[in-house]
Write an enzyme that holds these catalytic residues in place. Structure first.
Site, PDB file in Angstrom:
ATOM      1  N   SER A 137       0.861  -1.192   0.000  1.00 36.53           N
ATOM      2  CA  SER A 137       0.000   0.000   0.000  1.00 36.53           C
ATOM      3  C   SER A 137       0.888   1.230   0.000  1.00 36.53           C
ATOM      4  O   SER A 137       2.038   1.173   0.464  1.00 36.53           O
ATOM      5  CB  SER A 137      -0.867   0.006   1.263  1.00 36.53           C
ATOM      6  N   TYR A 150      -1.588  -0.141  10.842  1.00 32.24           N
ATOM      7  CA  TYR A 150      -1.830  -0.596   9.460  1.00 32.24           C
ATOM      8  C   TYR A 150      -0.612  -0.262   8.593  1.00 32.24           C
ATOM      9  O   TYR A 150      -0.143  -1.095   7.808  1.00 32.24           O
ATOM     10  CB  TYR A 150      -3.095   0.051   8.886  1.00 32.24           C
TER      11      TYR A 150
HETATM   12  P1  NDP Z   1     -11.597  -5.769   0.488  1.00 32.27           P
HETATM   13  O1  NDP Z   1     -12.055  -5.588   1.874  1.00 32.27           O
HETATM   14  O2  NDP Z   1     -12.557  -5.491  -0.612  1.00 32.27           O
HETATM   15  O3  NDP Z   1     -10.976  -7.226   0.263  1.00 32.27           O
HETATM   16  C1  NDP Z   1     -10.163  -7.824   1.233  1.00 32.27           C
HETATM   17  C2  NDP Z   1      -9.999  -9.295   0.881  1.00 32.27           C
HETATM   18  O4  NDP Z   1      -9.092  -9.894   1.805  1.00 32.27           O
HETATM   19  C3  NDP Z   1     -11.303 -10.048   0.961  1.00 32.27           C
HETATM   20  O5  NDP Z   1     -11.389 -10.936  -0.136  1.00 32.27           O
HETATM   21  C4  NDP Z   1     -11.179 -10.831   2.256  1.00 32.27           C
HETATM   22  O6  NDP Z   1     -11.833 -12.072   2.113  1.00 32.27           O
HETATM   23  C5  NDP Z   1      -9.673 -11.056   2.355  1.00 32.27           C
HETATM   24  N1  NDP Z   1      -9.215 -11.214   3.730  1.00 32.27           N
HETATM   25  C6  NDP Z   1      -9.128 -10.251   4.670  1.00 32.27           C
HETATM   26  N2  NDP Z   1      -8.688 -10.768   5.829  1.00 32.27           N
HETATM   27  C7  NDP Z   1      -8.500 -12.095   5.599  1.00 32.27           C
HETATM   28  C8  NDP Z   1      -8.068 -13.176   6.406  1.00 32.27           C
HETATM   29  N3  NDP Z   1      -7.727 -12.995   7.704  1.00 32.27           N
HETATM   30  N4  NDP Z   1      -7.990 -14.408   5.864  1.00 32.27           N
HETATM   31  C9  NDP Z   1      -8.317 -14.609   4.571  1.00 32.27           C
HETATM   32  N5  NDP Z   1      -8.732 -13.627   3.750  1.00 32.27           N
HETATM   33  C10 NDP Z   1      -8.824 -12.387   4.266  1.00 32.27           C
HETATM   34  O7  NDP Z   1     -10.314  -4.806   0.331  1.00 32.27           O
HETATM   35  P2  NDP Z   1      -9.286  -4.565  -0.864  1.00 32.27           P
HETATM   36  O8  NDP Z   1      -9.616  -5.357  -2.046  1.00 32.27           O
HETATM   37  O9  NDP Z   1      -9.158  -3.106  -1.003  1.00 32.27           O
HETATM   38  O10 NDP Z   1      -7.954  -5.101  -0.176  1.00 32.27           O
HETATM   39  C11 NDP Z   1      -7.085  -6.043  -0.780  1.00 32.27           C
HETATM   40  C12 NDP Z   1      -5.670  -5.707  -0.383  1.00 32.27           C
HETATM   41  O11 NDP Z   1      -5.328  -4.434  -0.890  1.00 32.27           O
HETATM   42  C13 NDP Z   1      -5.432  -5.643   1.121  1.00 32.27           C
HETATM   43  O12 NDP Z   1      -4.191  -6.251   1.430  1.00 32.27           O
HETATM   44  C14 NDP Z   1      -5.365  -4.140   1.397  1.00 32.27           C
HETATM   45  O13 NDP Z   1      -4.595  -3.836   2.528  1.00 32.27           O
HETATM   46  C15 NDP Z   1      -4.712  -3.659   0.118  1.00 32.27           C
HETATM   47  N6  NDP Z   1      -4.890  -2.261  -0.209  1.00 32.27           N
HETATM   48  C16 NDP Z   1      -6.132  -1.708  -0.346  1.00 32.27           C
HETATM   49  C17 NDP Z   1      -6.254  -0.365  -0.667  1.00 32.27           C
HETATM   50  C18 NDP Z   1      -7.575   0.316  -0.779  1.00 32.27           C
HETATM   51  O14 NDP Z   1      -7.625   1.566  -0.738  1.00 32.27           O
HETATM   52  N7  NDP Z   1      -8.687  -0.398  -0.930  1.00 32.27           N
HETATM   53  C19 NDP Z   1      -5.087   0.464  -0.914  1.00 32.27           C
HETATM   54  C20 NDP Z   1      -3.824  -0.216  -0.719  1.00 32.27           C
HETATM   55  C21 NDP Z   1      -3.744  -1.528  -0.400  1.00 32.27           C
HETATM   56  P3  NDP Z   1     -12.789 -12.755   3.198  1.00 32.27           P
HETATM   57  O15 NDP Z   1     -13.385 -11.670   4.036  1.00 32.27           O
HETATM   58  O16 NDP Z   1     -13.789 -13.522   2.389  1.00 32.27           O
HETATM   59  O17 NDP Z   1     -11.871 -13.647   3.934  1.00 32.27           O
HETATM   60  C1  8X3 Z   2      -5.086   1.480   1.877  1.00 31.72           C
HETATM   61  C2  8X3 Z   2      -4.831   2.893   1.478  1.00 31.72           C
HETATM   62  O1  8X3 Z   2      -4.117   5.134   2.371  1.00 31.72           O
HETATM   63  O2  8X3 Z   2      -6.170   4.177   3.248  1.00 31.72           O
HETATM   64  O3  8X3 Z   2      -3.907   0.787   2.049  1.00 31.72           O
HETATM   65  O4  8X3 Z   2      -4.047   3.334   3.916  1.00 31.72           O
HETATM   66  S1  8X3 Z   2      -4.795   3.928   2.833  1.00 31.72           S
END
Ligand code: NDP
Ligand code: 8X3
Length: 249
Positions: A137, A150
């Site tokens: 991220s 985080y």
């Molecule tokens: P979502 O909440 O839409 O998706 C998160 C996914 O991670 C879900 O499929 C969830 O599946 C899975 N997950 C979370 N915790 C667990 C766990 N303990 N075990 C197994 N699966 C898990 O968020 P995003 O798609 O945005 O996030 C995906 C990645 O991108 C993350 O690592 C996040 O930190 C990163 N990210 C997101 C950003 C944003 O602004 N959205 C920016 C930068 C990075 P389920 O609940 O079915 O297990």
């Molecule tokens: C998710 C983006 O900037 O909200 O990783 O942390 S931010």
């Protein structure tokens, strides 16, 4: 011969968009997540490619090793691992933050990524080829107030990407670190524990990244010619100049 990708967090957001794009590119899919019913929905991609699902919590070391270990031999021939599962949980200062939230972030975003990698790397080493994409991220590069835990979890992902690249390049395994900015997914809904109003405000007044934008970058990285390693990709929203600097209308 088609490639096989294992995607964690395939039930939502970036992981789901990546599964959809990979299916369009003819890549067979091992889709992972905790929510079986969501995995069943994404499994409809089986009209395009071969799909199998694994239900586990990445924090559960035993389940991670057992589930990936239980894959039939032909599914163990994994070419691409997308370490995407993860979330933020809450926002709070270091004196008042909820320690359960800290555990969820450190255990899921850091230790979970390690457990999955430990299960998959030997399979890639065996065939002397592979590509690992770790979803970090912008928060792993820039710390912001009330998000330190985080941010620390994502800084750890950045370091682990470097460590993996140092150890694995010599074995024909590439490692790409992808650092997105503000992507409109269920991320903020999870961070704010289902508070839809608060989650919607995160994306108000600007055009946020969509999960498909990140999937595009992942596909680009894994399709680069063998002479090329895409080591790091940082992708911000058009109106975003830093983790918490977003120019809203
Ligand atoms: P979502 O909440 O839409 O998706 C998160 C996914 O991670 C879900 O499929 C969830 O599946 C899975 N997950 C979370 N915790 C667990 C766990 N303990 N075990 C197994 N699966 C898990 O968020 P995003 O798609 O945005 O996030 C995906 C990645 O991108 C993350 O690592 C996040 O930190 C990163 N990210 C997101 C950003 C944003 O602004 N959205 C920016 C930068 C990075 P389920 O609940 O079915 O297990
Ligand atoms: C998710 C983006 O900037 O909200 O990783 O942390 S931010």
């Amino acid at each position: 011969m088609s490639r096989i990708a294992l995607i964690t967090g395939a039930t939502s957001g970036i992981g789901k968009a990546t599964a959809q794009l990979f299916a369009g590119a003819g890549i067979d899919l091992i889709l992972c997540g905790r929510r079986q019913e969501r995995l069943d929905e994404v499994s409809e991609l089986s009209t395009k490619v071969k799909v199998t699902t694994l239900v586990f919590d990445v924090r559960d070391k035993g389940a991670v090793i057992a589930m990936i270990g239980s894959l039939p031999d032909d599914w163990k021939n994994i070419d691409i691992l997308v370490n995407n599962a993860g979330n933020a949980h809450g926002m709070g200062s270091l004196d008042e933050g909820d320690t359960d939230d800290w555990d969820a972030m450190i255990d899921g975003n850091v230790k979970g990524l390690l457990y999955v990698s430990k299960a998959v790397i030997p399979l890639m080493l065996e065939k002397g080829a592979g590509h690992i994409v770790n979803i970090s991220s912008i928060a792993g590069k820039q710390t912001y107030i009330n998000g330190a835990v985080y941010c620390a979890s994502k800084a750890a992902v950045e370091v682990l990407s470097e460590g993996m690249r140092l150890e694995l390049t010599q074995h024909g395994i590439k490692v790409t670190n992808v650092a997105p900015g503000a992507v409109e997914t269920e991320f903020s809904l999870v961070r704010f524990k289902g508070d839809e109003n608060r989650a919607e405000k995160v994306y108000e007044g600007f055009d946020p990244l969509q999960a498909s934008d990140i999937a595009d970058a992942i596909l680009y990285a894994i399709n680069a010619p063998s002479r090329v390693t895409i080591a790091d990709i940082t992708i911000l929203a058009g109106a975003q100049s830093a983790a918490t600097t977003i120019h809203r209308k």
